[in-house]
Write a protein that holds these residues in place. Structure first.
Motif, PDB file in Angstrom:
ATOM      1  N   GLU A 120      14.122  44.589  64.730  1.00 29.55           N
ATOM      2  CA  GLU A 120      15.043  43.719  65.471  1.00 29.55           C
ATOM      3  C   GLU A 120      14.996  43.902  66.985  1.00 29.55           C
ATOM      4  OE1 GLU A 120      18.768  44.574  63.596  1.00 29.55           O
ATOM      5  OE2 GLU A 120      18.068  43.862  61.638  1.00 29.55           O
ATOM      6  N   ASP A 121      13.912  44.479  67.503  1.00 27.13           N
ATOM      7  CA  ASP A 121      13.771  44.630  68.951  1.00 27.13           C
ATOM      8  C   ASP A 121      12.358  44.263  69.355  1.00 27.13           C
ATOM      9  OD1 ASP A 121      16.282  45.913  70.250  1.00 27.13           O
ATOM     10  OD2 ASP A 121      16.008  47.057  68.397  1.00 27.13           O
ATOM     11  N   GLN A 149      22.910  50.495  63.984  1.00 25.32           N
ATOM     12  CA  GLN A 149      24.055  50.484  64.905  1.00 25.32           C
ATOM     13  C   GLN A 149      24.986  51.676  64.701  1.00 25.32           C
ATOM     14  OE1 GLN A 149      24.961  46.080  64.024  1.00 25.32           O
ATOM     15  NE2 GLN A 149      25.648  46.322  66.128  1.00 25.32           N
ATOM     16  N   THR A 184      13.968  39.871  68.675  1.00 29.01           N
ATOM     17  CA  THR A 184      15.234  40.551  68.936  1.00 29.01           C
ATOM     18  C   THR A 184      16.377  39.895  68.164  1.00 29.01           C
ATOM     19  OG1 THR A 184      14.526  41.292  71.118  1.00 29.01           O
ATOM     20  CG2 THR A 184      16.903  41.167  70.724  1.00 29.01           C
ATOM     21  N   ARG A 209      20.554  40.728  67.179  1.00 32.39           N
ATOM     22  CA  ARG A 209      21.726  41.551  67.451  1.00 32.39           C
ATOM     23  C   ARG A 209      22.825  41.225  66.440  1.00 32.39           C
ATOM     24  NH1 ARG A 209      18.604  44.096  69.423  1.00 32.39           N
ATOM     25  NH2 ARG A 209      18.328  44.795  71.581  1.00 32.39           N
ATOM     26  N   GLU A 248      25.937  38.049  64.105  1.00 31.35           N
ATOM     27  CA  GLU A 248      24.476  38.121  64.070  1.00 31.35           C
ATOM     28  C   GLU A 248      23.873  36.956  64.861  1.00 31.35           C
ATOM     29  OE1 GLU A 248      20.675  38.007  60.979  1.00 31.35           O
ATOM     30  OE2 GLU A 248      22.715  37.761  60.209  1.00 31.35           O
TER      31      GLU A 248
END
Length: 480
Positions: free
Chosen positions: A172-173, A220, A450, A452, A459
């Motif tokens: 996710e990055d 997270q 990405t 978040r 989301e």
């Protein structure tokens, strides 16, 4: 329908992702979206295989001239976390998602978006449908039931796969390549409490806690986001004569609980100062919770209750909540400070008619490091007379900094974008660890655009990272 400003390029990827948002796909209910993929494959004339667990493989032949290249497995999971805010009506088994674009991010209206891992699935299918892509032989692997325990990967029939390289598209990055992921396991706890009738002088209330950010219990967990179970337990402590009637907090083992409801009774003399007590607790939280949680609210209303736990058992349950570990337990000594080595999520707590149910999961890179935490939790269970059911664990993916695929991916990234990517491991249960245990020797790399707020109604997908992610994926495949 699509928002007016829905992204357009790369066209095949965005169209497939849009279709994914129209098809409900909770964990264990992936049949409809799987059929969508099977139909696309059959229209293109590509073979497919299903195993008994429901995992799907689509076999895509190489582009002309690439037949002698190594076969690459492209791996994603079909299911999504289904979480919404309490002010929206949405049935995740039936309703399409309502998309919105805001300041460069794609999200959904007060629900999870399913970019985790629907965007990776869409990219995988786009490799098959976009005629401009050059690639070696591909095995497109779509697993099921990832979000509720990695069930698809654990039960995968590995004989369906022959690839020697694997690309997982579930991180996710953007601008980061991942070469390791956490393993994990968990428990379910239960016990029964006696309920007694309430006296006439007791006043009964329902307390709603809402407004926390929630989020992914792996990537997270270091953000110290508020846990609704912990906060509800804390704000009810110190109320003389408290008797608990019911509790409902949490949605899944891998989601930090963001809202919850508790029903309870207190003596009339305590009820008069209840609102002040709760507001004092909320103000304390604002002094240390991260900014993402500053919308936390406590809403109180009167209700009717016939029975509840007695005051002794009610305090005993609050003590259990206070004593149960939650959050990051150890950090990596070699990687940046936000890489957690060991963590635990107190995920679900329910009390209904005296029946208590608690669920928790933990993550690790080195399973031996988790043993003291396991011993502590099981000791706590014995002390509070909890019946324990252990969930099936899954292995981690030990980082391999000498991976040839990593070197190749880093070189492609340098060529395309003028910089080497960051190389990381992730404190989350990617399926790579399980799949590598079933496919010994498979060289593996994980990356993605990405995202978040995964596993929460906030989301969102950063739109301008999707096109470079696609360029990198297709260039890497052309280079293999």
């Amino acid at each position: 329908m699509k928002p007016d400003n829905y992204p357009q390029r790369p066209a095949h990827l965005w169209e497939h992702f849009y279709q994914f948002t129209r098809i409900p796909r909770p964990s264990k209910q992936e049949a409809a979206v799987r059929q969508y993929l099977v139909d696309l494959a059959q229209q293109a004339g590509h073979p497919v295989r299903l195993d008994d667990a429901g995992n799907l493989v689509i076999y895509v032949p190489a582009s002309p001239g690439r037949e002698d290249r190594p076969t690459v497995i492209i791996q994603n999971h079909l299911d999504m976390v289904t979480v919404k805010t309490d002010d929206v009506e949405h049935d995740f088994t039936r309703d399409p998602l309502q998309l919105k674009v805001d300041d460069g991010w794609l999200g959904a209206d007060r629900t999870t978006l399913g970019a985790d891992n629907g965007l990776g699935c869409a990219a995988s299918i786009a490799l098959m449908t976009d005629p401009d892509v050059t690639h070696p032989p591909l095995e497109l692997l779509f697993t099921v039931d990832e979000e509720t325990g990695l069930g698809g990967a654990l039960n995968l029939d590995a004989s369906m796969l022959s690839g020697s390289l694997m690309l997982n598209l579930d991180t996710e990055d953007w601008n980061e390549l991942y070469i390791g992921c956490a393993g994990g396991a968990g428990w379910q706890f239960a016990r029964s409490f006696a309920e007694d009738p309430l006296r006439g002088d007791a006043e009964c209330f329902r307390l709603n806690l809402r407004g926390l950010a929630g989020g992914h219990s792996g990537v997270q967990i270091h953000e110290q986001l508020g846990n609704a179970i912990k906060l509800l337990g804390e704000c009810l402590r110190g109320l003389p004569g408290l008797r608990l009637g019911s509790i409902e907090v949490g949605v899944a083992h891998n989601v930090i609980p963001r809202e919850g409801v508790v029903e309870f009774a207190v003596p009339a003399e305590v009820a008069g100062r209840l609102a002040e007590h709760l507001e004092n607790a909320r103000q304390r939280w604002l002094g240390y919770l991260p900014a993402a949680d500053h919308g936390v609210e406590l809403a109180l209303q009167s209700v009717q209750l016939d029975s509840a736990l007695d005051a002794v058992d009610s305090l005993r349950l609050l003590d259990l909540i206070a004593a149960f570990p939650h959050g990051a337990q150890a950090y990596s000594l070699e990687q940046p400070a936000d890489l957690v080595d060991l963590s635990i999520n107190l995920a679900i707590l329910r009390l209904q008619r005296g029946e208590l149910y608690v669920e928790s999961s933990y993550r690790f890179f080195n399973e031996q490091q988790s043993l003291p935490l396991q011993h502590a939790v099981l000791a706590l269970a014995r002390a509070y007379d909890l019946e324990v059911t252990e969930d099936v664990g899954y292995p981690g993916w030990e980082p391999d900094f000498s991976s040839p695929l990593l070197e190749q991916g880093s070189a492609v990234h340098q060529h395309l974008f003028g910089a080497r990517p960051a190389v990381k491991a992730i404190h989350a249960g990617l399926e790579c660890g399980i799949l590598k245990s079933k496919l010994p020797g498979v060289d593996t790399l994980s990356f993605g655009p990405t995202i978040r707020g995964a596993h929460s109604p906030s989301e969102r997908l950063r739109i301008d990272t999707v096109e470079p992610f696609w360029r990198f994926l297709t260039e890497l495949l052309a280079d293999i």
